[in-house]
Design a protein around this motif. Structure first.
Motif, PDB file in Angstrom:
ATOM      1  N   ALA A 293     -13.412 -52.372  51.487  1.00 45.36           N
ATOM      2  CA  ALA A 293     -12.232 -52.752  52.257  1.00 45.36           C
ATOM      3  C   ALA A 293     -12.345 -54.183  52.764  1.00 45.36           C
ATOM      4  O   ALA A 293     -11.389 -54.971  52.687  1.00 45.36           O
ATOM      5  CB  ALA A 293     -12.042 -51.786  53.425  1.00 45.36           C
ATOM      6  N   ARG A 294     -13.511 -54.550  53.276  1.00 46.89           N
ATOM      7  CA  ARG A 294     -13.699 -55.893  53.828  1.00 46.89           C
ATOM      8  C   ARG A 294     -13.738 -56.951  52.724  1.00 46.89           C
ATOM      9  O   ARG A 294     -13.482 -58.136  52.984  1.00 46.89           O
ATOM     10  CB  ARG A 294     -14.970 -55.924  54.670  1.00 46.89           C
ATOM     11  N   ALA A 295     -14.046 -56.515  51.495  1.00 46.94           N
ATOM     12  CA  ALA A 295     -14.043 -57.448  50.366  1.00 46.94           C
ATOM     13  C   ALA A 295     -12.656 -57.573  49.744  1.00 46.94           C
ATOM     14  O   ALA A 295     -12.471 -58.357  48.807  1.00 46.94           O
ATOM     15  CB  ALA A 295     -15.044 -56.982  49.312  1.00 46.94           C
ATOM     16  N   GLY A 296     -11.682 -56.809  50.237  1.00 39.98           N
ATOM     17  CA  GLY A 296     -10.329 -56.878  49.705  1.00 39.98           C
ATOM     18  C   GLY A 296     -10.171 -56.228  48.350  1.00 39.98           C
ATOM     19  O   GLY A 296      -9.329 -56.645  47.543  1.00 39.98           O
ATOM     20  N   ASP A 297     -10.957 -55.193  48.086  1.00 36.84           N
ATOM     21  CA  ASP A 297     -10.891 -54.497  46.797  1.00 36.84           C
ATOM     22  C   ASP A 297      -9.460 -54.013  46.522  1.00 36.84           C
ATOM     23  O   ASP A 297      -8.851 -53.318  47.340  1.00 36.84           O
ATOM     24  CB  ASP A 297     -11.853 -53.309  46.816  1.00 36.84           C
ATOM     25  N   GLY A 298      -8.930 -54.372  45.353  1.00 40.74           N
ATOM     26  CA  GLY A 298      -7.545 -54.057  45.029  1.00 40.74           C
ATOM     27  C   GLY A 298      -7.252 -52.577  44.927  1.00 40.74           C
ATOM     28  O   GLY A 298      -6.214 -52.103  45.412  1.00 40.74           O
TER      29      GLY A 298
END
Length: 416
Positions: A293-298
């Protein structure tokens, strides 16, 4: 016995974080535990007893058990990996992947899509004879149901249009597991192990598939208080590795792993609730989700964005008295709506509930949760054993039970 248990609880208290008794806030429960991870730290609590292969022991955070519907979110994670790879389209007709037509008989022109399955808006239900037994055709049973009175309970009434109406159903995830098998050509349980569990170093599995004997030896049975005693409901005696548990039904002589037919019946490995894992394993999964989530996983962004939202002005789903007011793709997305329109609130975590994502579980006495909060860089997982099927003590602020709110509050306090 009691003095030995008291000594064990004292020892556990020395190893875990101290604090007010969890079970004191949830009378009638057998055991409870949580792991909370605030920014850069960890807090652990475990109390009560566990029935482990017929012997009463102190409940511990490394004891595996049936984690209930958290299994759905984990299965959805596996499914979304196929979406990311371009092997499945969320908005395609699932018939393309299943090799057979799947439609609601009252809505033959509406394609059922993976997005509908993941968000419980497909029109599929848990039938009166749920689940479909091992090596019996799931789609065959749905075709039969289409000709039965009230569709045998397997399909929504004609007043509830697919894609519009939400109704939580295990059958959606059986179909998703079946699609995984049809697309990959392999078994659902092995796919999940290779795609997710082994990379994370987890000794877990659906219906005990792939779980080591060492882990199975610590299994905690699901228990309910019946006729004046705690009685096991599931996993009183898990099979020895590598045997797998299947729902065989009656007079099913072909119910053996060697006879398994890939892509025939997605209920086989219980993607809807059959994952065996410990609270510690759930903690590892929560950290995995938080990191993504914090890595912005699509893919996770799609999963955690509401795909359905309840409209109180024009009701479009069964909220179970306010329990479900929004839902993503295999992920619960609470809105922290106040109690209104005769419904209870979905503020599981209080006012900040909108920042939490994850899934709850409820089956055979176990009440579970796996959630993360990307804004606060925090995770919280828990398990309670001993919840009755009916007459549950209601929560004070939400549609949850009071024991669930109590363990969440203890976890939130540990995060501060």
């Amino acid at each position: 016995m009691w003095s030995r248990r008291a000594f064990g609880q004292k020892l556990i208290g020395a190893l875990l974080d101290r604090g007010p008794s969890l079970l004191r806030g949830m009378p009638g429960m057998l055991s409870a535990g949580f792991i909370a991870r605030p920014r850069g730290g960890v807090r652990r609590r475990a109390e009560g007893r566990a029935l482990v292969h017929g012997q009463w022991r102190d409940f511990a955070l490394d004891q595996p058990f049936r984690v209930a519907s958290i299994s759905k979110m984990v299965a959805a994670t596996g499914f979304m990996s196929l979406v990311t790879q371009g092997r499945v389209d969320l908005d395609a007709d699932v018939s393309v992947y299943l090799g057979e037509t799947l439609r609601h008989p009252a809505f033959p022109d509406i394609s059922i899509t993976p997005r509908m399955l993941l968000s419980h808006t497909s029109g599929l239900r848990n039938g009166a004879d749920f689940p479909v037994p091992f090596n019996r055709s799931l789609l065959g049973r749905l075709r039969e149901a289409a000709r039965e009175d009230n569709y045998g309970g397997w399909l929504a009434p004609a007043s509830e249009r697919p894609s519009h109406w939400f109704s939580y159903s295990d059958t959606n995830f059986a179909v998703l597991a079946q699609i995984i098998e049809r697309v990959t050509g392999g078994r659902f349980d092995r796919f999940m192990r290779e795609m997710l569990f082994e990379p994370l170093g987890l000794d877990v599995g659906y219906n005990w598939s792939g779980v080591s004997q060492r882990k199975r030896a610590r299994a905690a049975a699901a228990c309910e208080w019946q006729d004046g005693a705690w009685r096991p409901q599931v996993d009183a005696a898990p099979p020895r590795a590598p045997e797998i548990v299947f729902y065989r039904g009656e007079n099913n002589d072909a119910a053996a792993e060697a006879n398994y037919s890939i892509g025939l019946n997605g209920f086989a490995f219980a993607p809807q609730g059959g994952l065996r894992a410990s609270v510690a394993d759930l903690d590892r999964l929560a950290r995995f989700y938080l990191d993504r989530a914090r890595a912005g996983d699509g893919a996770l962004t799609q999963m955690t964005s509401p795909a359905w939202v309840f409209d109180p002005a024009a009701p479009n789903g069964d909220t179970l008295n306010g329990f479900y007011q929004a839902f993503g793709l295999g992920v619960q997305t609470p809105l922290a709506r106040p109690a209104q329109h005769g419904l209870r609130s979905d503020a599981y975590f209080g006012a900040d509930s909108v920042s939490w994502r994850g899934h709850l579980g409820d089956a055979y006495g176990w009440m579970t949760g796996l959630f993360w909060n990307a804004r606060e860089n925090a995770t919280l997982v828990w398990a309670i054993n001993g919840m009755p099927e009916t007459d549950r003590p209601p929560g004070a602020r939400s549609a949850l039970s009071s024991p669930e709110e109590a363990v969440i509050d203890a976890g939130l306090a540990a995060l501060r």
